[in-house]
Motif scaffolding. Structure first.
Motif, PDB file in Angstrom:
ATOM      1  N   GLU A  81      16.869   3.028  18.921  1.00 32.37           N
ATOM      2  CA  GLU A  81      17.110   4.058  17.900  1.00 32.37           C
ATOM      3  C   GLU A  81      17.109   3.449  16.495  1.00 32.37           C
ATOM      4  N   GLN A  82      17.752   2.295  16.349  1.00 28.63           N
ATOM      5  CA  GLN A  82      17.838   1.675  15.026  1.00 28.63           C
ATOM      6  C   GLN A  82      16.524   0.998  14.627  1.00 28.63           C
TER       7      GLN A  82
ATOM      8  N   GLN B 127      14.445   3.737  13.364  1.00 28.27           N
ATOM      9  CA  GLN B 127      14.921   4.147  12.035  1.00 28.27           C
ATOM     10  C   GLN B 127      14.411   3.186  10.977  1.00 28.27           C
TER      11      GLN B 127
ATOM     12  N   TYR C  26      19.257  -1.585   9.010  1.00 33.07           N
ATOM     13  CA  TYR C  26      18.896  -0.970  10.278  1.00 33.07           C
ATOM     14  C   TYR C  26      18.394  -2.035  11.258  1.00 33.07           C
TER      15      TYR C  26
END
Length: 389
Positions: free
Chosen positions: A367-368, A371, A349
């Motif tokens: 977003e990553q 995550q 990620y």
């Protein structure tokens, strides 16, 4: 004294003269007459070497035999039709002709060997075995047939049976290179490397210019971890045949093992010109990677991964290489594949987020990164990166 062999050869030679003079039917009759003599010299290999001149001559002679076969004038015509089809590698047609011939003479040596050869070429080993055994029953000392039988047994992994066949004919043909070469192959497969080395050295004495023999000798020494002799053998194979890709490949593996990486890379690249081998591409790609030659490593690793798509560790290395060479979209694609396979792997990620970040795709990067924080809440580097964005 004029022997049966002399008579048979005379008939064949006269038939060839008739062919030169376009007397095809007369030529066919002489060839058939020679066949009826069952002369020992007219074995299957002899018939294969018959040169029926140009295509037009061959077609005319073929039609003459075809007429005789179709008119049931003589079943012998099927044998020559089988030979002519075999010469052109029309194996299915040859098969049918030999089988038709065998309806009248199943004990014929030549047609049995022909059928064995056809099945051998089609890798139908058990069928080949049946016809070789049936043929050899009538000529147990025929060298070519026994060699073919031994090679068939080798392909069936019946190494001890092959050794028995080869040892029997070795007592008759003591100076035949192929006997010793195949014996060495058998002992090699049985992991009896000392005997394999002994037999291949005997083969080399009979043919000092055999690249395949030196290559096999190198493999034997390699399996005994005797790398100095192995290197010498592979080098000799390459000297005889500079385009022997497998010899370059094996030589490169030894150089890699003894940490002579530049020489290993050289020989891997030479090998890569003539053979397509997944292990070769992997070894070459990893050597470039370890030498920080990232651009050079990409092509061989991609070729390797086409064959080994589930090698996730190597895929991760390729992702690292794409990132290091600023090929961020390709790196992103790889990390997406890795995350799909390993959804709990925080590093993937993070690397995916970094790849997005490098191309200013900040929303995807955030977003990553988030995550990744799910699996590593206190990762300072990630928190810092989010703060920068």
């Amino acid at each position: 004294e004029h022997t049966i062999n002399d008579t048979a050869i005379d008939l064949i030679d006269q038939g060839l003269i008739y062919l030169d003079n376009e007397l095809y039917s007369q030529a066919a009759q002489l060839f058939l007459e020679a066949l009826t003599l069952n002369a020992p010299i007219l074995d299957f290999n002899y018939f294969l070497t018959l040169d029926f001149n140009n295509t037009g001559t061959r077609d005319e002679l073929y039609n003459s035999f075809l007429y005789l076969a179709d008119e049931n004038s003589t079943y012998l015509a099927h044998f020559y039709l089988g030979i002519m089809d075999y010469q052109l590698e029309n194996y299915n047609l040859a098969l049918n002709r030999f089988l038709e011939y065998q309806k009248f003479t199943s004990n014929d040596f030549n047609s049995n060997i022909g059928l064995g050869n056809i099945y051998f070429n089609q890798e139908l080993w058990m069928d080949a075995l049946f016809y070789y055994y049936r043929g050899i029953k009538h000529k147990p000392k025929n060298l070519t047939a026994n060699l073919q039988l031994a090679q068939t047994l080798l392909n069936l992994h019946e190494y001890n049976d092959a050794i028995d066949i080869l040892d029997n004919i070795k007592n008759i043909y003591s100076n035949n290179y192929n006997i010793y070469y195949n014996l060495s192959l058998c002992y090699f497969k049985l992991n009896q490397f000392d005997l394999a080395i002994e037999r291949i050295n005997q083969a080399i004495l009979l043919n000092t210019e055999s690249a395949e023999a030196y290559f096999h000798l190198g493999l034997c020494y390699n399996n005994k971890n005797i790398y100095k002799q192995s290197l010498e053998a592979f080098k000799k194979a390459i000297k005889i045949n500079p385009y022997n890709g497998m010899a370059h490949f094996e030589l490169a593996k030894i150089y890699q093992l003894i940490l002579k990486n530049d020489l290993a890379i050289t020989h891997y690249n030479i090998a890569n010109k003539t053979i397509d081998n997944a292990d070769l591409n992997y070894n070459l790609g990893i050597l470039y990677y370890e030498n920080n030659q990232y651009l050079e490593s990409i092509s061989p690793l991609k070729k390797y991964l086409i064959i080994n798509m589930d090698d996730w560790d190597t895929l991760a290395i390729l992702g690292e290489i794409f990132f290091a060479t600023n090929r961020f979209p390709e790196a992103s694609d790889i990390y997406l594949r890795l995350i799909d396979q390993f959804p709990d792997k925080v590093d993937y990620y993070y690397q995916l987020a970094e790849s997005y970040f490098k191309v200013n795709n900040y929303s995807y990067a955030i977003e990553q990164y988030k995550q990744a924080l799910v699996f590593d809440e206190e990762n300072y580097d990630i928190l810092l990166k989010l703060g920068v964005i």
